[in-house]
Design a protein around this motif. Structure first.
Motif, mmCIF file in Angstrom:
data_model
loop_
_atom_site.group_PDB
_atom_site.id
_atom_site.type_symbol
_atom_site.label_atom_id
_atom_site.label_comp_id
_atom_site.label_asym_id
_atom_site.label_seq_id
_atom_site.Cartn_x
_atom_site.Cartn_y
_atom_site.Cartn_z
ATOM 1 N N VAL A 32 0.850 -1.187 0.000
ATOM 2 C CA VAL A 32 0.000 0.000 0.000
ATOM 3 C C VAL A 32 0.887 1.239 0.000
ATOM 4 O O VAL A 32 1.732 1.411 0.895
ATOM 5 N N HIS A 50 0.994 4.461 0.732
ATOM 6 C CA HIS A 50 1.214 5.435 1.795
ATOM 7 C C HIS A 50 1.482 4.795 3.154
ATOM 8 O O HIS A 50 1.699 5.506 4.131
ATOM 9 N N LEU A 54 2.604 2.372 -9.000
ATOM 10 C CA LEU A 54 1.886 2.146 -7.743
ATOM 11 C C LEU A 54 0.677 1.247 -7.958
ATOM 12 O O LEU A 54 0.044 1.261 -9.013
ATOM 13 N N TRP A 91 -2.812 0.594 -6.175
ATOM 14 C CA TRP A 91 -3.835 0.949 -5.181
ATOM 15 C C TRP A 91 -4.979 -0.053 -5.263
ATOM 16 O O TRP A 91 -5.237 -0.630 -6.315
ATOM 17 N N HIS A 92 -5.665 -0.235 -4.153
ATOM 18 C CA HIS A 92 -6.779 -1.180 -4.126
ATOM 19 C C HIS A 92 -7.877 -0.638 -3.219
ATOM 20 O O HIS A 92 -7.649 -0.344 -2.051
ATOM 21 N N TRP A 93 -9.057 -0.482 -3.800
ATOM 22 C CA TRP A 93 -10.228 -0.055 -3.033
ATOM 23 C C TRP A 93 -11.390 -0.995 -3.315
ATOM 24 O O TRP A 93 -11.599 -1.401 -4.464
ATOM 25 N N TRP A 102 -11.902 4.619 -0.699
ATOM 26 C CA TRP A 102 -11.381 5.616 -1.638
ATOM 27 C C TRP A 102 -11.332 6.994 -0.986
ATOM 28 O O TRP A 102 -10.338 7.711 -1.096
ATOM 29 N N ASP A 153 -8.440 7.377 1.368
ATOM 30 C CA ASP A 153 -7.124 7.459 0.731
ATOM 31 C C ASP A 153 -7.008 8.559 -0.304
ATOM 32 O O ASP A 153 -5.969 8.689 -0.952
ATOM 33 N N PHE A 203 -3.718 9.483 -2.381
ATOM 34 C CA PHE A 203 -3.672 9.154 -3.805
ATOM 35 C C PHE A 203 -3.255 10.364 -4.632
ATOM 36 O O PHE A 203 -2.393 10.269 -5.518
ATOM 37 N N SER A 253 0.307 11.058 -4.418
ATOM 38 C CA SER A 253 1.143 10.027 -5.043
ATOM 39 C C SER A 253 1.287 10.214 -6.550
ATOM 40 O O SER A 253 2.025 9.462 -7.198
#
Length: 224
Positions: A117, A119, A141, A143-145, A151, A154, A158, A161
């Motif tokens: 992840v 962050h 990167l 990301w996973h939501w 979402w 983060d 995001f 990033s």
């Protein structure tokens, strides 16, 4: 899925494509194909050697490419790189231990991501976020939501990033030409890429001086 005889897997993929094509996808993630080792099958009805397993795994990936798909798989091994556009890995960053052999060999050939992840703190123990290692290695990167609440939680992380995406735009298709630790504690690292760009990443909790430049704690400096 990876325990299925790959000769059979290719047949099922071809059989099922008529239904799958209706989704009009642009890419397919063929899970476990390059994560699993090469297997043998001793069943006399459909014997399979390790060389056969590699052959049919590659044919499976080639099949989806022939359907106009971008193709990814999990972990990946070197034999899969010519047929893959991206891969997901479990590469972890540990100062003084992690030598980025994978991107030093394959950075220009495949987009690599990892299950980390962005962050959250990396394995350095210093509190530095995972995305610093991604920038050092030139990884995209991941990301996973699973819902809107995650979402929203983060969202700011995001947005911040996106600097990684801008870095990837610059070096994503280049060779990684060098990696070095700077300092005795190995908490500052540098990588260089064939286009002439380099990045210094400070995983330490305090600022560090690198070639006369100040690099604040848990940040990076791009060198042209």
């Amino acid at each position: 899925a990876y325990l299925l005889n790959r000769r059979c897997a290719l047949g099922y993929a071809r059989r099922n494509w008529k239904q799958m094509a209706q989704l009009q996808t642009g890419g397919m993630f063929i899970d476990t194909t390059t994560a699993s080792p090469l297997y043998e099958d001793y069943d006399p009805a459909h014997p399979l050697s390790r060389a056969d397993d590699e052959h049919y795994k590659l044919e499976l990936l080639k099949f989806f490419r022939s359907q106009g798909q971008l193709v990814g798989s999990e972990e990946t091994r070197d034999f899969g790189v010519p047929q893959l556009d991206w891969c997901e890995t479990r590469h972890q960053h540990v100062p003084g231990v992690s030598i980025p052999l994978w991107p030093l060999v394959y950075h220009d050939a495949i987009v690599t991501t990892r299950y980390a992840v962005p962050h959250q703190p990396d394995a350095s123990g210093s509190g530095a976020p995972n995305l610093l290692a991604d920038m050092l290695w030139g990884y995209a990167l991941l990301w996973h939501w699973t819902d809107r609440k995650q979402w929203e939680h983060d969202r700011e992380a995001f947005i911040s990033s996106l600097a990684v995406d801008r870095w990837m735009q610059r070096i994503g298709l280049q060779d990684m030409t060098d990696h070095a630790y700077i300092g005795e504690d190995h908490l500052v690292e540098r990588t260089e890429f064939s286009g002439g760009s380099a990045i210094v990443v400070n995983f330490a909790r305090e600022p560090r001086q690198v070639d006369g430049a100040n690099v604040p704690a848990h940040t990076f400096k791009i060198l042209d």
